[in-house]
Motif scaffolding. Structure first.
Motif, PDB file in Angstrom:
ATOM      1  N   ALA A 267      -4.302  -6.071   5.267  1.00 56.66           N
ATOM      2  CA  ALA A 267      -3.437  -5.363   4.502  1.00 56.66           C
ATOM      3  C   ALA A 267      -2.978  -3.995   5.466  1.00 56.66           C
ATOM      4  CB  ALA A 267      -3.800  -4.059   2.494  1.00 56.66           C
ATOM      5  N   GLY A 268      -3.446  -3.161   6.519  1.00 52.91           N
ATOM      6  CA  GLY A 268      -4.299  -2.238   6.926  1.00 52.91           C
ATOM      7  C   GLY A 268      -4.074  -1.120   6.279  1.00 52.91           C
ATOM      8  N   PRO A 269      -3.783   0.055   6.509  1.00 56.37           N
ATOM      9  CA  PRO A 269      -4.240   1.522   5.695  1.00 56.37           C
ATOM     10  C   PRO A 269      -3.783   1.546   4.361  1.00 56.37           C
ATOM     11  CG  PRO A 269      -3.841   1.916   8.634  1.00 56.37           C
ATOM     12  CD  PRO A 269      -2.962   0.521   8.055  1.00 56.37           C
ATOM     13  N   ASP A 270      -4.461   2.629   4.000  1.00 58.68           N
ATOM     14  CA  ASP A 270      -3.920   2.411   2.419  1.00 58.68           C
ATOM     15  C   ASP A 270      -2.519   3.011   2.030  1.00 58.68           C
ATOM     16  OD1 ASP A 270      -4.743   5.097   2.955  1.00 58.68           O
ATOM     17  OD2 ASP A 270      -5.630   5.440   0.948  1.00 58.68           O
ATOM     18  N   SER A 271      -1.805   3.968   1.120  1.00 62.64           N
ATOM     19  CA  SER A 271      -0.801   4.380   0.874  1.00 62.64           C
ATOM     20  C   SER A 271      -1.357   5.836   1.514  1.00 62.64           C
ATOM     21  CB  SER A 271      -0.202   4.905  -0.511  1.00 62.64           C
ATOM     22  OG  SER A 271      -1.287   5.320  -1.376  1.00 62.64           O
ATOM     23  N   GLN A 272      -2.072   6.447   1.901  1.00 67.02           N
ATOM     24  CA  GLN A 272      -2.274   7.615   2.316  1.00 67.02           C
ATOM     25  C   GLN A 272      -2.516   7.638   3.688  1.00 67.02           C
ATOM     26  OE1 GLN A 272      -5.052  11.299  -0.101  1.00 67.02           O
ATOM     27  NE2 GLN A 272      -5.383   9.015  -1.538  1.00 67.02           N
ATOM     28  N   GLY A 273      -2.710   6.117   4.569  1.00 66.43           N
ATOM     29  CA  GLY A 273      -2.934   6.522   5.825  1.00 66.43           C
ATOM     30  C   GLY A 273      -4.053   6.262   6.018  1.00 66.43           C
ATOM     31  N   LEU A 274      -5.133   5.753   5.033  1.00 67.94           N
ATOM     32  CA  LEU A 274      -6.898   6.311   5.652  1.00 67.94           C
ATOM     33  C   LEU A 274      -6.845   4.617   5.683  1.00 67.94           C
ATOM     34  CD1 LEU A 274      -8.183   8.414   2.378  1.00 67.94           C
ATOM     35  CD2 LEU A 274      -8.145   9.325   4.755  1.00 67.94           C
ATOM     36  N   PRO A 275      -7.341   4.543   7.104  1.00 64.61           N
ATOM     37  CA  PRO A 275      -8.071   3.083   7.363  1.00 64.61           C
ATOM     38  C   PRO A 275      -8.972   2.532   6.388  1.00 64.61           C
ATOM     39  CG  PRO A 275      -9.234   4.400   8.406  1.00 64.61           C
ATOM     40  CD  PRO A 275      -8.275   5.653   7.300  1.00 64.61           C
TER      41      PRO A 275
END
Length: 524
Positions: A267-275
């Motif tokens: 799914a990749g990074p979360d909605s804040q861009g955190l890996p």
């Protein structure tokens, strides 16, 4: 940048810095009565106690930056006529925590979590603190102290045994191992300084270390860990005898395990861009011990300076052209070059080392670097030809005489992912078991049994002569190539999900002069 002072001025400055600490104890001292109770000491009992310095203890300590907090190094538009692109570097979420406790990661969005992984390097942090980082009986100590080292005498000559005052910070000689980590990213972009930047891509990575800022005094690869004391880091300020400026030295020590990973969940990074990193994949450096001595009292120091064009330099000043300085730094007086045995204690203060792992080749020769042996673990994965790939006589061409001896198993060292990492040294592990990559098997591992000639079909690889000419002889057995007499469907590849890259060591590191100058793309 150099700071200069008149002779003796730095000594007075150092003492003034700690005068308050010398007159006021950092904590109370108590004695034990016959019944075992603790009672405070009176002033009269303290009359014979003297000393100067401050002790700093850190127990049950935990530090965590927000995972979105960062330190950034900003790039700039490259100079004309270069092939560079702009690069920005960022380091996020520095954390220091204990080894035990509940594992934590940078984000829990979507139920993301982390497992223990291998060598307990799966999670970047825990909810516990470091119980004994710097204890009361092994603290950080800031003090003024006098040392006898090589320096200038009253006649301005370089001699040994010159006494001078030093302000120093001594780290604990040992501490609990702890976990420290951060994640980072490299952002590459096209930037001409005028148009909006065009981002080419971002690479995110995670670094996890379990270790401590202490290492053995002597290289463990040679001396082991028993009867080989630990020492901590050292920072010293002193008046350089070379030019009278304020000198700085730092002796760094580190031991532990390190993991660098880049793989994230699908799914990749979360909605804040955190890996959201996976907890097994990565490049591992385990069973590491390192000592790096940068500078020596009172003749070699670290100097920081600017270049006038936006860059900077870090310089370890050049060794003075004086016999006492060379004798002290090299520690080979009276010897025919460097020797690997019988070295002085001072040698291990002026020469550094790095050991990645502990298994190194044995050697029984004179003046030979010793070792305890190389690991037999090579890889984790599968052999497409079966678990016991055994090359038999039927798989060879040639005459019966050369084909008779058994060649033997040519695939050796199969193991598990966990064992590969735990073995110590350098290894790489895929994102999960069964996710493989294909590598060539080392065909030179085929067993040779005398009296079959070395170039016979009993080898998967044969030797041959090179550089043959009319007026010169041949360089016998200099070349190696696949044996053309080998017939069957031999597949020289293995499918791996972990590989033991090996161990490595650098020993006897000594710096006569070192200068690093930063170089911005606009300064090319």
């Amino acid at each position: 940048m150099r700071i200069f002072g008149v002779p003796g001025a730095l000594r007075l400055f150092f003492i003034a810095c700690l005068s308050a600490g010398a007159s006021a104890p950092a904590y109370s001292v108590s004695s034990v009565s016959p019944s075992g109770a603790m009672i405070p000491l009176e002033e009269a009992e303290m009359a014979d106690v003297s000393g100067a310095g401050l002790a700093f203890t850190f127990e049950d300590i935990r530090f965590q930056m927000a995972p979105t907090s960062y330190i950034e190094q900003i790039g700039g538009p490259p100079g004309a006529g270069t092939s560079f692109n702009r690069g920005d570097l960022r380091w996020f979420g520095l954390a220091i925590s204990g080894i035990t406790g509940t594992g934590m990661t940078w984000t829990t969005e979507g139920g993301h979590s982390c497992g223990a992984g291998y060598n307990n390097l799966g999670c970047p942090m825990t909810d516990s603190g470091v119980a004994n980082y710097a204890t009361h009986n092994n603290p950080f100590v800031l003090r003024v102290f006098d040392y006898d080292r090589v320096g200038r005498n009253e006649a301005n000559q370089w001699v040994a045994g010159v006494n001078a005052t030093v302000l120093e910070l001594l780290g604990p000689s040992d501490s609990d191992a702890f976990r420290w980590s951060f994640w980072g990213e490299v952002e590459a972009s096209i930037d001409d300084g005028v148009s909006p930047r065009d981002i080419l891509g971002i690479l995110q990575s995670q670094s996890i270390i379990i270790g401590k800022p202490a290492a053995h005094v002597r290289p463990p690869s040679q001396f082991g860990t028993s009867n080989n004391a630990l020492a901590g880091p050292l920072l010293q300020l002193f008046q350089s005898q070379t030019d009278g400026s304020l000198g700085l030295l730092y002796h760094s020590r580190l031991s532990g395990d390190y993991r660098l990973s880049v793989n994230q969940i699908g799914a990749g990074p979360d909605s804040q861009g955190l890996p959201r990193f996976t907890d097994q994949e990565g490049l591992y450096f385990t069973d590491v011990n390192a000592f790096l001595p940068l500078g020596q009292l009172h003749y070699q120091s670290i100097v920081l300076d600017g270049t006038g064009d936006g860059n900077f330099t870090i310089e370890l000043t050049r060794l003075p052209n004086a016999a006492p300085a060379y004798t002290d730094l090299y520690q080979i007086a009276g010897q025919n070059g460097y020797q690997r045995t019988g070295r002085s204690d001072r040698y291990y203060e002026t020469h550094g080392y790095v050991n990645w792992g502990s298994g190194f080749p044995t050697c029984g020769g004179a003046n030979c670097l010793p070792g305890t042996g190389v690991s037999g673990l090579r890889y984790s994965g599968i052999d497409p030809d079966g678990p016991n790939r055994n090359v038999t006589n039927a798989e060879f061409g040639g005459t019966a005489v050369t084909a008779t001896p058994q060649v033997g198993t040519v695939v050796q060292g199969a193991s598990t992912r966990e064992a590969i990492v735990a073995e110590g040294g350098i290894s790489f592990v895929s994102r999960q078991p069964g996710v493989n990559w294909s590598v060539p098997n080392n065909q030179n591992r085929a067993v040779y049994l005398a009296p079959v000639p070395g170039g016979s079909p009993s080898f998967l690889v044969e030797r041959y002569s090179t550089n043959c000419g009319i007026f010169q002889g041949c360089n016998n057995n200099a070349g190696r190539r696949a044996n053309p007499d080998y017939l069957n469907n031999y597949n020289p590849r293995l499918n791996m999900d972990a590989i033991n890259i090996g161990t490595a060591r650098i020993e006897g590191m000594m710096f006569q002069h070192l200068k690093i100058t930063s170089l911005g793309a606009t300064n090319l």
